[in-house]
Motif scaffolding. Sequence first.
Motif, mmCIF file in Angstrom:
data_model
loop_
_atom_site.group_PDB
_atom_site.id
_atom_site.type_symbol
_atom_site.label_atom_id
_atom_site.label_comp_id
_atom_site.label_asym_id
_atom_site.label_seq_id
_atom_site.Cartn_x
_atom_site.Cartn_y
_atom_site.Cartn_z
ATOM 1 N N ASP A 381 1.075 -1.265 -0.528
ATOM 2 C CA ASP A 381 -0.458 0.013 -0.228
ATOM 3 C C ASP A 381 1.152 1.210 -0.215
ATOM 4 O O ASP A 381 0.428 2.278 -0.620
ATOM 5 C CB ASP A 381 -0.914 0.285 1.052
ATOM 6 C CG ASP A 381 -0.394 -0.227 2.347
ATOM 7 O OD1 ASP A 381 1.033 -0.884 2.512
ATOM 8 O OD2 ASP A 381 -0.626 0.752 3.482
ATOM 9 N N SER A 438 -11.362 -3.946 -6.330
ATOM 10 C CA SER A 438 -11.970 -3.584 -4.953
ATOM 11 C C SER A 438 -13.378 -2.053 -5.389
ATOM 12 O O SER A 438 -14.097 -1.349 -4.118
ATOM 13 C CB SER A 438 -11.413 -3.126 -4.249
ATOM 14 O OG SER A 438 -10.704 -2.198 -4.112
ATOM 15 N N HIS A 469 -12.602 -7.392 -4.216
ATOM 16 C CA HIS A 469 -12.549 -7.030 -2.654
ATOM 17 C C HIS A 469 -13.105 -5.833 -2.333
ATOM 18 O O HIS A 469 -12.740 -4.628 -2.042
ATOM 19 C CB HIS A 469 -11.140 -6.649 -2.697
ATOM 20 C CG HIS A 469 -10.576 -6.199 -0.935
ATOM 21 N ND1 HIS A 469 -9.656 -7.281 -0.626
ATOM 22 C CD2 HIS A 469 -10.826 -5.212 -0.187
ATOM 23 C CE1 HIS A 469 -9.584 -6.918 0.675
ATOM 24 N NE2 HIS A 469 -9.814 -5.752 1.018
ATOM 25 N N ALA A 491 -12.121 -9.844 0.131
ATOM 26 C CA ALA A 491 -11.776 -9.451 1.037
ATOM 27 C C ALA A 491 -11.206 -10.277 2.445
ATOM 28 O O ALA A 491 -9.820 -9.499 2.668
ATOM 29 C CB ALA A 491 -12.589 -8.864 1.642
ATOM 30 N N ASP A 518 -7.448 3.277 -4.656
ATOM 31 C CA ASP A 518 -8.560 2.339 -2.916
ATOM 32 C C ASP A 518 -7.658 0.869 -2.407
ATOM 33 O O ASP A 518 -6.716 0.933 -2.092
ATOM 34 C CB ASP A 518 -9.801 1.876 -4.011
ATOM 35 C CG ASP A 518 -10.295 3.266 -4.781
ATOM 36 O OD1 ASP A 518 -10.049 4.217 -4.288
ATOM 37 O OD2 ASP A 518 -10.557 3.189 -5.877
ATOM 38 N N HIS A 519 -8.275 -0.261 -3.003
ATOM 39 C CA HIS A 519 -8.235 -1.930 -1.852
ATOM 40 C C HIS A 519 -7.741 -2.356 -2.991
ATOM 41 O O HIS A 519 -7.970 -3.698 -3.041
ATOM 42 C CB HIS A 519 -9.106 -2.195 -0.735
ATOM 43 C CG HIS A 519 -9.569 -0.970 -0.037
ATOM 44 N ND1 HIS A 519 -8.474 -1.108 1.466
ATOM 45 C CD2 HIS A 519 -10.825 -0.697 0.054
ATOM 46 C CE1 HIS A 519 -9.286 0.110 1.491
ATOM 47 N NE2 HIS A 519 -10.329 -0.014 1.316
ATOM 48 N N ARG A 521 -5.723 -4.953 -5.886
ATOM 49 C CA ARG A 521 -4.328 -5.708 -5.176
ATOM 50 C C ARG A 521 -3.167 -6.608 -6.236
ATOM 51 O O ARG A 521 -3.758 -7.701 -6.595
ATOM 52 C CB ARG A 521 -5.612 -7.182 -5.152
ATOM 53 C CG ARG A 521 -6.629 -6.853 -3.637
ATOM 54 C CD ARG A 521 -6.490 -7.292 -2.723
ATOM 55 N NE ARG A 521 -5.016 -8.934 -2.216
ATOM 56 C CZ ARG A 521 -6.562 -9.860 -1.071
ATOM 57 N NH1 ARG A 521 -7.544 -9.686 -1.082
ATOM 58 N NH2 ARG A 521 -5.854 -10.690 -0.934
#
Length: 794
Positions: A381, A438, A469, A491, A518-519, A521
């Motif tokens: 991240d 996500s 996610h 998630a 955002d989230h 991957r």
Amino acid sequence: MASIGEALGIALDLHQAGRVDEARTLYGRILDADPQQADAHHLLGVLLGQCGDSDGAGASIARAVALNPARSDFHLNLANLRRASAAIDDAGRHYAHALALRPDNPEAAARLGAIRAGQGVEEPALALADSVLDNAQAVSVEALTALGIAIGRFDGREETAAALLDRSAAREPASAAVQAQLGLLRQRQGRLDAAAVHYRAALRQRAEFPAVLNALGALALDAGRLDEATACFTRQAASDPADPEPYRWLGRLHRSRGRSGEAASVLAQAEALAPGDRDTGVALAVTLLTLKRPDEAEAVLAALAGAGPDDPLVLYNLGQARAARKDPDAALAAFRLAVALAPDVGDLLHALGNGLTGIGCARQGARWLERALPLGGERVDWHRSAMLAVLYVPGVDPERRFALHRRLEMVTAAPAPLARPSVTPDPERRLRVGYLTSDLRAFQPIARNTLPLFENRDRAGFEVTVYAHVLEPDGTTQRFRALSDRWRDIAQLDDATVASLIRDDGIDVLVALGIRFDHNRPQVCRYRPAPVQVGFHDAATSGLSEIGYIVTDRVMTPRHGTERFTERPLRLPSFYLAAIPADAPPVGPPPMLRDGVTRFGCFNNPAKISDETLDLWARVMGAVPDSVLVLNYLDAYRSRRCVGRIRDRLAAGGIDPERLRIGPTEIEHPAAHLARYAGIDIALDPFPFCGSTTTFEALAMGVPVVTLPQDTMVSRWSASMLRALGLDELVAGSGDAYVAIAAALAGDPARLSALRAGLRGRLAASPLCDGRRRARQMERLYRAVWRRWCRQQG
């Protein structure tokens, strides 16, 4: 008349029979008759000790030792008294005397060994332990246990300690204390299963044993035996309600199970029992932030900061709470102080970098984010944040920008390869396409841009699986789910598990959506779970060699451009795709027709509004006297520092700050947000990170957008849209041209009115709103890269 010896025998009989007062009287008469009688002094001391008079006992036995220092038993009993009163050094001397006088005295050896071990005198202690093991039956269980506990402190000597404790357990199998000590010893040895066996045995003997419940609960939690851990800590809390420790553990346990509400409850109990405890308060505050209760979190952290104003961890979390409470200036103040106190803690640098970037100080923010990277190891991240922030900064050398994007792969360990995906290299069969994302939620740009593809896809030729996610699914999420052939919630899964799932599903083409945002991957793609992997809706290269392609268009990524990619660009005729919102208000006339005042506007994220952008806007406003600049973006302009930076930069360009208009500082309903475009004549695009969703919205509301593309894909989204609409004249080739285009539009109300009146219709009829056409284009791309892979298989 009885002799002294006969009287002493009678006194001892009375003593042993429990007739204490009579024995004490007779010992006293004997000593009145013969004050030098050492045995009488000794026995009286033993009796006084049994009656709780430790001072009297010590004085009597010390007198006996002085009268007859050659008696081992005198020294042993005096040593026991001294040990009980915590006079450890004195006790050790007398145990040593007792042992010297009688070398075969294992009780003295055990007691002396325990003292020597406690004092860190290793070799004598171990030698004494060996002698005790040879005569363990003659040693009290208490002494064996004490020696075992003390010897166990020596690294690498746990087996000797275990042997002593095992002897104690064999003598007293029902001793909870011995079982507890054996459990602790096995735990130190790393034999955790054996430790748990001993802890459970201790609890069978003493059901409410707080220390053992705590130790067994911690072992169970670390081993994933969550129900057992919960039971242990709950029993510990019940057995000792004033101890905050079990509540802290229960908080950790509930958080690990995703039960944030329960975690907050027990952590609040712990905090009430130990107010001001830093670790408890921080854990409670972090949990409250998870529950989206930032006001309560800030209150807890502010109290901690008041008590310890120089604690970087508290300040860091206080900054996070203030950011969640939508007070970016106060958050930045906390982050700055935390960094000043701990300049080598990566979390603090990262938070400060993100905070600065968010208020438009991207150049500073990017520097802090890059400084954090070496301190973050494989924090994906952190790398994604740095990769995003650098895109907001004008004039970055392309090689430096590319190197930063490559860093993620360079410093993160390559995962163990998965087994080769078992897919059939048939170029024409129905393809399995997977989307990794996500972002499939309402008002997310990626969701808005991909929904038409799902709605118009060729179900006969393509099977679609979504690897989602999505932390807070909503109606838009459910719409995507209904349009998919298969849906996987990921998630709660780690990257390796997700990659294995993709491989086992037999995905042919994996599409990673917006992996720096955002989230999302990116590391899942590093496992190469699908034969073909494509980046889509990202702002630049992923930097990952495992992603073979990136979807773009001919304007965003011109051939022979300077921007570098690890992926091979797949160029569509045009890129952006969305539907005009059904609740968009009608397009009205330019507001300048009411009063002659030209209203320039920008509704982009202030992170995109670089100093260079503001300098150019000042030139535009200088070229159009009495014009104003209207800025609006969610609630971002709550930041006085953000607004102050913009005012100061405009003022430096000769523009009166009073010509700046700031929109509402609260997030509005999307329809109300769109209605604000009715108050804008001309939209000014920022650079080098231009508008995308905001450009589409402006065009849908009839507002022309003037843009200045740079050398990056992320600076050319607006240009791509305008060229697709045949509005090439709004695409500037230089700063001077940008100023001229904006000024010319402002000076020609008739042209502006005509353009405004026809823009929505032109947009609706363009490729930017043609979901069916774009779905076919994307499917042709998927098929082309799939065929290419099939050819490569020989």
